[in-house]
Design a protein around this motif. Structure first.
Motif, PDB file in Angstrom:
ATOM      1  N   THR A 150       0.825  -1.223   0.000  1.00 49.09           N
ATOM      2  CA  THR A 150       0.000   0.000   0.000  1.00 49.09           C
ATOM      3  C   THR A 150       0.854   1.266   0.000  1.00 49.09           C
ATOM      4  O   THR A 150       0.339   2.356  -0.264  1.00 49.09           O
ATOM      5  N   LEU A 151       2.146   1.136   0.304  1.00 47.21           N
ATOM      6  CA  LEU A 151       3.031   2.306   0.377  1.00 47.21           C
ATOM      7  C   LEU A 151       3.802   2.543  -0.918  1.00 47.21           C
ATOM      8  O   LEU A 151       4.576   3.498  -1.007  1.00 47.21           O
ATOM      9  N   MET A 152       3.598   1.690  -1.923  1.00 51.50           N
ATOM     10  CA  MET A 152       4.387   1.778  -3.150  1.00 51.50           C
ATOM     11  C   MET A 152       3.673   2.593  -4.226  1.00 51.50           C
ATOM     12  O   MET A 152       2.499   2.366  -4.513  1.00 51.50           O
ATOM     13  N   GLU A 153       4.421   3.533  -4.803  1.00 52.31           N
ATOM     14  CA  GLU A 153       3.925   4.266  -5.969  1.00 52.31           C
ATOM     15  C   GLU A 153       3.966   3.355  -7.203  1.00 52.31           C
ATOM     16  O   GLU A 153       4.681   2.342  -7.218  1.00 52.31           O
ATOM     17  N   LYS A 154       3.242   3.734  -8.236  1.00 50.88           N
ATOM     18  CA  LYS A 154       3.383   3.037  -9.509  1.00 50.88           C
ATOM     19  C   LYS A 154       4.777   3.303 -10.059  1.00 50.88           C
ATOM     20  O   LYS A 154       5.343   4.375  -9.855  1.00 50.88           O
ATOM     21  N   ASN A 155       5.319   2.303 -10.736  1.00 49.04           N
ATOM     22  CA  ASN A 155       6.673   2.383 -11.311  1.00 49.04           C
ATOM     23  C   ASN A 155       7.761   2.543 -10.243  1.00 49.04           C
ATOM     24  O   ASN A 155       8.800   3.148 -10.500  1.00 49.04           O
ATOM     25  N   SER A 156       7.512   2.001  -9.068  1.00 45.38           N
ATOM     26  CA  SER A 156       8.514   2.052  -8.003  1.00 45.38           C
ATOM     27  C   SER A 156       9.341   0.766  -7.989  1.00 45.38           C
ATOM     28  O   SER A 156       8.942  -0.259  -8.554  1.00 45.38           O
ATOM     29  N   SER A 157      10.501   0.852  -7.344  1.00 44.70           N
ATOM     30  CA  SER A 157      11.403  -0.299  -7.213  1.00 44.70           C
ATOM     31  C   SER A 157      11.623  -0.615  -5.741  1.00 44.70           C
ATOM     32  O   SER A 157      11.845   0.289  -4.930  1.00 44.70           O
ATOM     33  N   TYR A 158      11.570  -1.897  -5.434  1.00 41.50           N
ATOM     34  CA  TYR A 158      11.686  -2.359  -4.052  1.00 41.50           C
ATOM     35  C   TYR A 158      12.832  -3.369  -4.032  1.00 41.50           C
ATOM     36  O   TYR A 158      12.723  -4.443  -4.610  1.00 41.50           O
ATOM     37  N   LEU A 159      13.948  -2.999  -3.402  1.00 44.33           N
ATOM     38  CA  LEU A 159      15.059  -3.926  -3.244  1.00 44.33           C
ATOM     39  C   LEU A 159      14.946  -4.602  -1.884  1.00 44.33           C
ATOM     40  O   LEU A 159      14.855  -3.926  -0.857  1.00 44.33           O
ATOM     41  N   VAL A 160      14.938  -5.928  -1.885  1.00 37.45           N
ATOM     42  CA  VAL A 160      14.812  -6.670  -0.625  1.00 37.45           C
ATOM     43  C   VAL A 160      15.909  -7.722  -0.552  1.00 37.45           C
ATOM     44  O   VAL A 160      16.168  -8.448  -1.512  1.00 37.45           O
TER      45      VAL A 160
END
Length: 244
Positions: A170-180
């Protein structure tokens, strides 16, 4: 056993870790006693190597550090002109972050969250919330162009993983990147944290919401892990792309 992206066999069973619960008090005690072997004073090598994947040539991003501790990467990104938001239960960790970087800051309450504080740098581009991550929402912190999740997904209690991921989505914008960054080891030999998160679980948690790519697996085995009774310990970096 299942074959992961690079052909390495790994178990999908997290063993007895499924029931393991680490309390807030235990995390606070780790900071109070200096038992923070997870903190990297020089930053994380995978962060430095794959920073371009996170930023993707963009400037002025809003970037989120869940369970941030006193991660030095927050200062690096702020110095590059990005806006950094973190959340952490240990106020000591947050105060150490500002002190160690000689950053003046101010404290203010968070009206929407009872007992929570926001510590904000005088420059305004580092905002660190002292509270449970589960108390946050996009109405309080907004949405983000990128996330650096190292020591967060692997630290939340396994029974809370779905809750954690649902919030993060729910905290992610469109076209965002999440490195985990996850860790891989035999979960029957160490109770965690950090907890073992197999690739199959990354796919089941995030797969309906983003594109998943394994970027690298790194042998991070050390004496610390040998003392835990382990004979191997890998760090695994994924990029999750939240496409429009």
């Amino acid at each position: 056993m299942e074959r992961s992206a690079d052909g390495v066999l790994e178990g999908s069973d997290i063993g007895s870790q499924k029931e393991r619960v680490v309390t807030k008090e235990e995390w606070l005690q780790k900071w109070e006693t200096g038992n923070i072997g997870f903190h990297k004073e020089q930053g994380h090598p995978l962060f430095q190597k794959y920073l371009d994947v996170l930023l993707n040539g963009r400037s002025g991003l809003r970037l989120f550090f869940p369970l941030c501790g006193k991660a030095v990467e927050m200062k690096w990104l702020a110095d590059m002109g990005h806006n950094v938001v973190g959340v952490e239960v240990s106020e000591q960790a947050l105060k150490e972050f500002f002190a160690e970087h000689n950053l003046p800051y101010c404290e203010e309450p968070v009206p929407e969250i009872s007992g929570a504080k926001k510590l904000q740098s005088a420059s305004g581009n580092i905002s660190l919330y002292c509270c449970s991550i589960y108390d946050l929402s996009s109405s309080i912190v907004g949405k983000f162009d990128g996330v650096w999740d190292r020591g967060a997904l692997v630290a939340v209690n396994p029974c809370d993983r779905q809750r954690y991921v649902s919030l993060m989505i729910t905290l992610m914008e469109k076209n965002s990147s999440y490195l985990v960054v996850t860790v891989s080891y035999d979960p029957n030999k160490h109770k965690g944290p950090p907890f073992y998160v197999p690739e199959s679980e990354i796919k089941s948690l995030f797969g309906n919401h983003c594109e998943i790519k394994c970027l690298q697996k790194v042998d991070d085995f050390s004496d610390r892990h040998r003392q835990w009774g382990l004979d191997y310990f890998l760090e695994v970096l994924y990029v999750l792309k939240f496409v429009a």
